[in-house]
Design an enzyme around this catalytic site. Sequence first.
Site, PDB file in Angstrom:
ATOM      1  N   GLU A   1      -6.775   4.892   8.062  1.00 55.86           N
ATOM      2  CA  GLU A   1      -6.723   6.239   7.541  1.00 55.86           C
ATOM      3  C   GLU A   1      -7.838   6.634   6.912  1.00 55.86           C
ATOM      4  O   GLU A   1      -8.227   7.744   7.073  1.00 55.86           O
ATOM      5  CB  GLU A   1      -5.523   6.332   6.683  1.00 55.86           C
ATOM      6  CG  GLU A   1      -3.964   6.097   7.338  1.00 55.86           C
ATOM      7  CD  GLU A   1      -2.863   5.648   6.815  1.00 55.86           C
ATOM      8  OE1 GLU A   1      -2.866   5.616   5.392  1.00 55.86           O
ATOM      9  OE2 GLU A   1      -2.060   4.948   7.364  1.00 55.86           O
TER      10      GLU A   1
ATOM     11  N   GLY B   1       2.730   2.322  10.776  1.00 57.49           N
ATOM     12  CA  GLY B   1       3.448   3.405  10.556  1.00 57.49           C
ATOM     13  C   GLY B   1       4.280   4.028  11.671  1.00 57.49           C
ATOM     14  O   GLY B   1       4.863   5.120  11.841  1.00 57.49           O
TER      15      GLY B   1
ATOM     16  N   ASN C   1       0.833  -1.100   0.011  1.00 56.75           N
ATOM     17  CA  ASN C   1       0.048  -0.080  -0.006  1.00 56.75           C
ATOM     18  C   ASN C   1       0.868   1.276   0.030  1.00 56.75           C
ATOM     19  O   ASN C   1       1.329   1.605   1.044  1.00 56.75           O
ATOM     20  CB  ASN C   1      -1.047  -0.093   1.317  1.00 56.75           C
ATOM     21  CG  ASN C   1      -1.712   1.258   1.646  1.00 56.75           C
ATOM     22  OD1 ASN C   1      -1.867   2.056   0.538  1.00 56.75           O
ATOM     23  ND2 ASN C   1      -2.325   1.295   2.497  1.00 56.75           N
TER      24      ASN C   1
ATOM     25  N   SER D   1       3.360  -1.832  10.112  1.00 55.28           N
ATOM     26  CA  SER D   1       5.064  -1.895  10.505  1.00 55.28           C
ATOM     27  C   SER D   1       5.716  -3.351  10.196  1.00 55.28           C
ATOM     28  O   SER D   1       6.756  -3.937  10.645  1.00 55.28           O
ATOM     29  CB  SER D   1       5.587  -1.545  11.972  1.00 55.28           C
ATOM     30  OG  SER D   1       5.069  -0.132  12.027  1.00 55.28           O
TER      31      SER D   1
ATOM     32  N   HIS E   1      -9.460   1.306   5.101  1.00 57.59           N
ATOM     33  CA  HIS E   1      -8.121   1.382   5.608  1.00 57.59           C
ATOM     34  C   HIS E   1      -8.439   2.033   6.824  1.00 57.59           C
ATOM     35  O   HIS E   1      -9.174   3.247   6.687  1.00 57.59           O
ATOM     36  CB  HIS E   1      -7.011   1.951   4.769  1.00 57.59           C
ATOM     37  CG  HIS E   1      -5.735   1.846   5.273  1.00 57.59           C
ATOM     38  ND1 HIS E   1      -5.265   2.665   6.174  1.00 57.59           N
ATOM     39  CD2 HIS E   1      -4.613   1.080   5.058  1.00 57.59           C
ATOM     40  CE1 HIS E   1      -4.305   2.388   6.410  1.00 57.59           C
ATOM     41  NE2 HIS E   1      -3.646   1.404   6.032  1.00 57.59           N
TER      42      HIS E   1
ATOM     43  N   GLU F   1      -5.054  -4.832  10.487  1.00 61.57           N
ATOM     44  CA  GLU F   1      -4.149  -3.786  10.863  1.00 61.57           C
ATOM     45  C   GLU F   1      -4.403  -3.229  11.998  1.00 61.57           C
ATOM     46  O   GLU F   1      -5.306  -1.962  12.294  1.00 61.57           O
ATOM     47  CB  GLU F   1      -4.294  -2.953   9.813  1.00 61.57           C
ATOM     48  CG  GLU F   1      -3.965  -3.445   8.341  1.00 61.57           C
ATOM     49  CD  GLU F   1      -3.361  -2.554   7.326  1.00 61.57           C
ATOM     50  OE1 GLU F   1      -2.182  -2.692   6.545  1.00 61.57           O
ATOM     51  OE2 GLU F   1      -3.872  -1.270   7.287  1.00 61.57           O
TER      52      GLU F   1
ATOM     53  N   LYS G   1       0.240   4.175  -0.282  1.00 63.27           N
ATOM     54  CA  LYS G   1      -0.501   5.245   0.368  1.00 63.27           C
ATOM     55  C   LYS G   1      -0.212   6.786  -0.532  1.00 63.27           C
ATOM     56  O   LYS G   1      -0.222   6.301  -1.827  1.00 63.27           O
ATOM     57  CB  LYS G   1       0.056   5.597   1.713  1.00 63.27           C
ATOM     58  CG  LYS G   1      -0.266   4.282   2.476  1.00 63.27           C
ATOM     59  CD  LYS G   1       0.124   4.466   4.072  1.00 63.27           C
ATOM     60  CE  LYS G   1      -0.200   3.282   4.703  1.00 63.27           C
ATOM     61  NZ  LYS G   1      -0.113   3.264   6.176  1.00 63.27           N
TER      62      LYS G   1
HETATM   63  P1  13P Z   1       3.227   0.445   7.430  1.00 70.52           P
HETATM   64  O1  13P Z   1       3.621  -0.736   7.270  1.00 70.52           O
HETATM   65  O2  13P Z   1       3.833   1.583   7.212  1.00 70.52           O
HETATM   66  O3  13P Z   1       3.053   0.579   9.132  1.00 70.52           O
HETATM   67  O4  13P Z   1       1.569   0.550   7.062  1.00 70.52           O
HETATM   68  C1  13P Z   1       0.603  -0.547   7.040  1.00 70.52           C
HETATM   69  C2  13P Z   1      -0.391  -0.134   6.459  1.00 70.52           C
HETATM   70  O5  13P Z   1      -1.303   1.002   6.646  1.00 70.52           O
HETATM   71  C3  13P Z   1      -0.687  -0.990   5.189  1.00 70.52           C
HETATM   72  O6  13P Z   1      -1.867  -0.346   4.571  1.00 70.52           O
END
Ligand code: 13P
Length: 251
Positions: free
Chosen positions: A99, A175, A11, A214, A97, A169, A13
Amino acid sequence: MSKRRPLVAGNWKMNGSQAESTALVNGIKQGLASVNTAEVAVCPPFILIPLVATLLKGSNAVWGGQNLSVHKSGAYTGETAGPMLKDYGSTYVIVGHSERRSYYGETDKLVAEKFGAAQAAGLIPILCIGETLAEREANQTESVVARQLDAVIQMHGIAALKNSVLAYEPVWAIGTGKTATPQQAQDVHAFIRGRLAALDKGVADGMRILYGGSMKASNAKELMAQPDIDGGLIGGASLVAEEFLNICRAA
Ligand code: 13P
Protein backbone atom coordinates in the site's frame (compact mmCIF):
# COMPACT_ATOMS: atom_id res chain seq x y z
CA MET A 1 9.76 -28.05 14.30
CA SER A 2 11.57 -25.25 12.54
CA LYS A 3 14.44 -23.61 14.37
CA ARG A 4 12.92 -20.26 13.51
CA ARG A 5 10.46 -18.92 16.05
CA PRO A 6 7.31 -17.93 14.18
CA LEU A 7 6.19 -14.33 14.29
CA VAL A 8 2.58 -13.30 13.91
CA ALA A 9 2.25 -9.56 13.42
CA GLY A 10 -1.00 -7.63 13.13
CA ASN A 11 -0.93 -4.74 10.69
CA TRP A 12 -3.87 -2.64 11.79
CA LYS A 13 -3.40 -0.27 8.84
CA MET A 14 -5.49 2.92 9.33
CA ASN A 15 -8.03 1.44 11.71
CA GLY A 16 -9.08 1.91 15.30
CA SER A 17 -10.32 4.48 17.80
CA GLN A 18 -8.80 4.69 21.26
CA ALA A 19 -11.70 2.69 22.69
CA GLU A 20 -11.55 0.00 20.00
CA SER A 21 -7.78 -0.30 20.29
CA THR A 22 -7.95 -0.58 24.07
CA ALA A 23 -10.52 -3.38 23.80
CA LEU A 24 -8.49 -5.12 21.09
CA VAL A 25 -5.21 -4.99 23.01
CA ASN A 26 -6.85 -6.08 26.24
CA GLY A 27 -8.46 -8.97 24.40
CA ILE A 28 -5.14 -10.03 22.91
CA LYS A 29 -3.43 -9.76 26.30
CA GLN A 30 -6.03 -12.00 27.89
CA GLY A 31 -5.34 -14.73 25.35
CA LEU A 32 -1.55 -14.54 25.22
CA ALA A 33 -1.07 -17.26 27.82
CA SER A 34 -2.55 -19.76 25.37
CA VAL A 35 -0.12 -18.83 22.59
CA ASN A 36 2.67 -21.32 23.04
CA THR A 37 5.20 -20.77 20.31
CA ALA A 38 4.71 -17.65 18.28
CA GLU A 39 6.04 -14.22 18.99
CA VAL A 40 3.08 -11.83 18.88
CA ALA A 41 3.30 -8.27 17.58
CA VAL A 42 0.85 -5.52 16.67
CA CYS A 43 1.51 -2.57 14.37
CA PRO A 44 -0.98 0.21 15.17
CA PRO A 45 -1.29 3.58 13.43
CA PHE A 46 1.22 6.09 14.83
CA ILE A 47 -1.33 8.08 16.79
CA LEU A 48 -2.40 4.99 18.74
CA ILE A 49 1.15 3.95 19.60
CA PRO A 50 1.42 5.72 23.00
CA LEU A 51 -1.83 4.05 24.05
CA VAL A 52 -0.91 0.60 22.76
CA ALA A 53 2.65 0.74 24.09
CA THR A 54 1.32 1.58 27.55
CA LEU A 55 -1.28 -1.20 27.44
CA LEU A 56 1.27 -3.79 26.31
CA LYS A 57 3.85 -2.92 28.95
CA GLY A 58 4.70 -6.00 30.97
CA SER A 59 3.07 -8.42 28.50
CA ASN A 60 4.81 -10.84 26.13
CA ALA A 61 3.53 -9.08 23.05
CA VAL A 62 5.59 -6.47 21.26
CA TRP A 63 4.67 -3.79 18.78
CA GLY A 64 5.96 -1.96 15.74
CA GLY A 65 5.28 0.92 13.40
CA GLN A 66 3.74 0.62 9.94
CA ASN A 67 6.19 3.01 8.28
CA LEU A 68 8.99 5.41 9.13
CA SER A 69 10.87 8.33 7.68
CA VAL A 70 14.28 7.88 6.12
CA HIS A 71 15.38 10.87 8.22
CA LYS A 72 16.27 10.88 11.92
CA SER A 73 14.68 14.26 12.73
CA GLY A 74 14.14 17.69 11.31
CA ALA A 75 11.86 19.69 9.04
CA TYR A 76 9.83 16.86 7.50
CA THR A 77 6.20 17.76 8.16
CA GLY A 78 3.95 14.81 8.80
CA GLU A 79 6.75 12.26 9.08
CA THR A 80 7.67 9.97 11.97
CA ALA A 81 11.27 8.96 12.58
CA GLY A 82 12.73 5.62 13.57
CA PRO A 83 14.28 7.03 16.77
CA MET A 84 10.79 8.26 17.80
CA LEU A 85 9.41 4.74 17.45
CA LYS A 86 12.38 3.39 19.37
CA ASP A 87 11.82 5.96 22.11
CA TYR A 88 8.37 4.49 22.72
CA GLY A 89 9.75 0.97 22.86
CA SER A 90 9.10 -0.26 19.33
CA THR A 91 10.59 -3.60 18.33
CA TYR A 92 9.60 -3.77 14.67
CA VAL A 93 8.66 -1.49 11.81
CA ILE A 94 7.02 -2.50 8.54
CA VAL A 95 8.78 -1.18 5.45
CA GLY A 96 7.73 -1.41 1.83
CA HIS A 97 4.16 -2.52 2.35
CA SER A 98 2.46 -2.72 -1.05
CA GLU A 99 0.00 0.00 0.00
CA ARG A 100 2.95 2.33 0.61
CA ARG A 101 4.51 1.32 -2.69
CA SER A 102 1.36 1.79 -4.73
CA TYR A 103 -0.49 4.68 -3.00
CA TYR A 104 2.51 6.70 -1.82
CA GLY A 105 4.95 6.04 -4.62
CA GLU A 106 7.56 4.25 -2.52
CA THR A 107 10.21 2.91 -4.85
CA ASP A 108 12.52 -0.04 -4.25
CA LYS A 109 15.28 2.48 -3.51
CA LEU A 110 13.23 4.43 -0.96
CA VAL A 111 12.14 1.19 0.71
CA ALA A 112 15.78 0.14 0.92
CA GLU A 113 16.62 3.49 2.53
CA LYS A 114 13.82 2.99 5.05
CA PHE A 115 15.15 -0.47 5.81
CA GLY A 116 18.50 1.13 6.67
CA ALA A 117 16.87 3.89 8.70
CA ALA A 118 15.00 1.28 10.72
CA GLN A 119 18.13 -0.65 11.56
CA ALA A 120 20.04 2.54 12.32
CA ALA A 121 17.36 3.33 14.91
CA GLY A 122 17.67 -0.13 16.46
CA LEU A 123 14.41 -1.41 14.99
CA ILE A 124 13.86 -4.69 13.17
CA PRO A 125 12.44 -3.99 9.72
CA ILE A 126 9.67 -6.22 8.40
CA LEU A 127 10.37 -5.88 4.68
CA CYS A 128 7.31 -6.54 2.51
CA ILE A 129 7.67 -7.83 -1.01
CA GLY A 130 5.16 -9.27 -3.44
CA GLU A 131 3.78 -9.22 -6.94
CA THR A 132 0.55 -7.82 -8.36
CA LEU A 133 -1.99 -10.01 -10.12
CA ALA A 134 -0.84 -8.76 -13.52
CA GLU A 135 2.74 -9.63 -12.65
CA ARG A 136 1.77 -13.11 -11.49
CA GLU A 137 -0.23 -13.71 -14.64
CA ALA A 138 2.74 -12.54 -16.70
CA ASN A 139 4.90 -15.09 -14.88
CA GLN A 140 6.95 -12.36 -13.24
CA THR A 141 6.43 -13.32 -9.60
CA GLU A 142 10.02 -14.42 -9.03
CA SER A 143 11.61 -11.56 -10.92
CA VAL A 144 9.52 -9.01 -9.00
CA VAL A 145 10.26 -10.34 -5.52
CA ALA A 146 13.91 -10.78 -6.49
CA ARG A 147 14.11 -7.16 -7.65
CA GLN A 148 12.47 -5.89 -4.44
CA LEU A 149 14.79 -7.99 -2.28
CA ASP A 150 17.93 -7.21 -4.24
CA ALA A 151 17.39 -3.46 -3.85
CA VAL A 152 17.89 -3.88 -0.10
CA ILE A 153 20.78 -6.32 -0.42
CA GLN A 154 22.57 -4.05 -2.88
CA MET A 155 22.26 -1.03 -0.60
CA HIS A 156 23.05 -2.67 2.72
CA GLY A 157 24.72 -6.01 2.02
CA ILE A 158 23.45 -9.49 2.77
CA ALA A 159 24.68 -9.39 6.38
CA ALA A 160 22.22 -6.57 7.13
CA LEU A 161 19.39 -8.99 6.42
CA LYS A 162 20.35 -10.96 9.51
CA ASN A 163 18.46 -8.58 11.72
CA SER A 164 15.28 -8.33 9.72
CA VAL A 165 12.08 -10.14 8.86
CA LEU A 166 10.67 -10.64 5.36
CA ALA A 167 7.00 -10.73 4.51
CA TYR A 168 5.81 -12.16 1.22
CA GLU A 169 2.54 -10.44 0.48
CA PRO A 170 1.09 -11.11 -2.95
CA VAL A 171 -0.77 -7.88 -3.73
CA TRP A 172 -3.70 -9.79 -5.23
CA ALA A 173 -4.28 -11.54 -1.91
CA ILE A 174 -4.30 -8.42 0.29
CA GLY A 175 -7.73 -7.52 1.59
CA THR A 176 -9.38 -9.52 -1.17
CA GLY A 177 -10.25 -12.69 0.71
CA LYS A 178 -8.24 -14.50 -1.99
CA THR A 179 -5.43 -16.26 -0.14
CA ALA A 180 -2.48 -17.77 -1.92
CA THR A 181 -2.72 -21.54 -1.66
CA PRO A 182 -0.23 -23.03 0.77
CA GLN A 183 1.69 -24.39 -2.23
CA GLN A 184 1.72 -21.06 -4.09
CA ALA A 185 3.01 -19.31 -0.98
CA GLN A 186 5.53 -22.04 -0.17
CA ASP A 187 6.94 -21.89 -3.72
CA VAL A 188 7.68 -18.17 -3.42
CA HIS A 189 8.99 -18.48 0.14
CA ALA A 190 11.36 -21.24 -0.98
CA PHE A 191 12.47 -19.09 -3.90
CA ILE A 192 13.21 -16.18 -1.53
CA ARG A 193 15.11 -18.37 0.91
CA GLY A 194 17.06 -19.91 -1.95
CA ARG A 195 18.05 -16.49 -3.20
CA LEU A 196 19.33 -15.57 0.26
CA ALA A 197 21.11 -18.93 0.59
CA ALA A 198 23.05 -18.30 -2.59
CA LEU A 199 24.63 -15.33 -0.81
CA ASP A 200 24.69 -16.45 2.83
CA LYS A 201 23.36 -19.76 4.08
CA GLY A 202 23.26 -18.59 7.69
CA VAL A 203 21.09 -15.60 6.83
CA ALA A 204 18.80 -17.82 4.75
CA ASP A 205 18.39 -20.43 7.50
CA GLY A 206 17.67 -17.87 10.18
CA MET A 207 15.37 -15.62 8.15
CA ARG A 208 11.76 -15.51 9.20
CA ILE A 209 9.64 -15.18 6.09
CA LEU A 210 6.04 -14.29 6.93
CA TYR A 211 3.10 -14.76 4.62
CA GLY A 212 0.56 -11.95 4.32
CA GLY A 213 -2.65 -11.69 2.33
CA SER A 214 -6.08 -12.68 3.64
CA MET A 215 -4.60 -14.93 6.30
CA LYS A 216 -7.21 -15.84 8.90
CA ALA A 217 -7.74 -18.41 11.60
CA SER A 218 -9.31 -20.86 9.15
CA ASN A 219 -6.33 -20.96 6.74
CA ALA A 220 -3.43 -20.07 9.04
CA LYS A 221 -2.53 -23.59 10.12
CA GLU A 222 -2.16 -24.92 6.59
CA LEU A 223 -0.11 -21.95 5.46
CA MET A 224 2.18 -21.97 8.46
CA ALA A 225 2.70 -25.72 8.20
CA GLN A 226 4.73 -25.08 5.04
CA PRO A 227 8.46 -25.48 5.66
CA ASP A 228 9.40 -21.98 4.55
CA ILE A 229 6.49 -20.03 6.06
CA ASP A 230 7.51 -18.69 9.46
CA GLY A 231 4.44 -16.77 10.51
CA GLY A 232 2.06 -14.18 9.21
CA LEU A 233 1.51 -10.50 8.64
CA ILE A 234 -2.18 -10.10 9.26
CA GLY A 235 -4.39 -7.23 8.14
CA GLY A 236 -8.15 -7.47 8.57
CA ALA A 237 -8.10 -10.54 10.81
CA SER A 238 -5.79 -8.78 13.28
CA LEU A 239 -8.57 -6.36 14.24
CA VAL A 240 -10.57 -9.04 16.06
CA ALA A 241 -8.82 -10.29 19.19
CA GLU A 242 -10.05 -13.88 19.13
CA GLU A 243 -9.43 -14.29 15.40
CA PHE A 244 -5.92 -12.87 15.72
CA LEU A 245 -5.19 -15.06 18.75
CA ASN A 246 -6.33 -18.13 16.86
CA ILE A 247 -3.83 -17.33 14.11
CA CYS A 248 -1.14 -16.89 16.77
CA ARG A 249 -2.12 -20.26 18.28
CA ALA A 250 -1.91 -21.90 14.86
CA ALA A 251 1.70 -20.84 14.40
P1 13P B 1 -5.23 -8.68 4.86
O1 13P B 1 -4.91 -9.70 5.91
O2 13P B 1 -6.34 -7.77 5.27
O3 13P B 1 -5.42 -9.30 3.51
O4 13P B 1 -3.95 -7.72 4.74
C1 13P B 1 -2.70 -8.29 4.64
C2 13P B 1 -1.69 -7.23 4.79
O5 13P B 1 -1.57 -6.35 3.95
C3 13P B 1 -0.86 -7.24 5.99
O6 13P B 1 0.17 -6.32 5.91
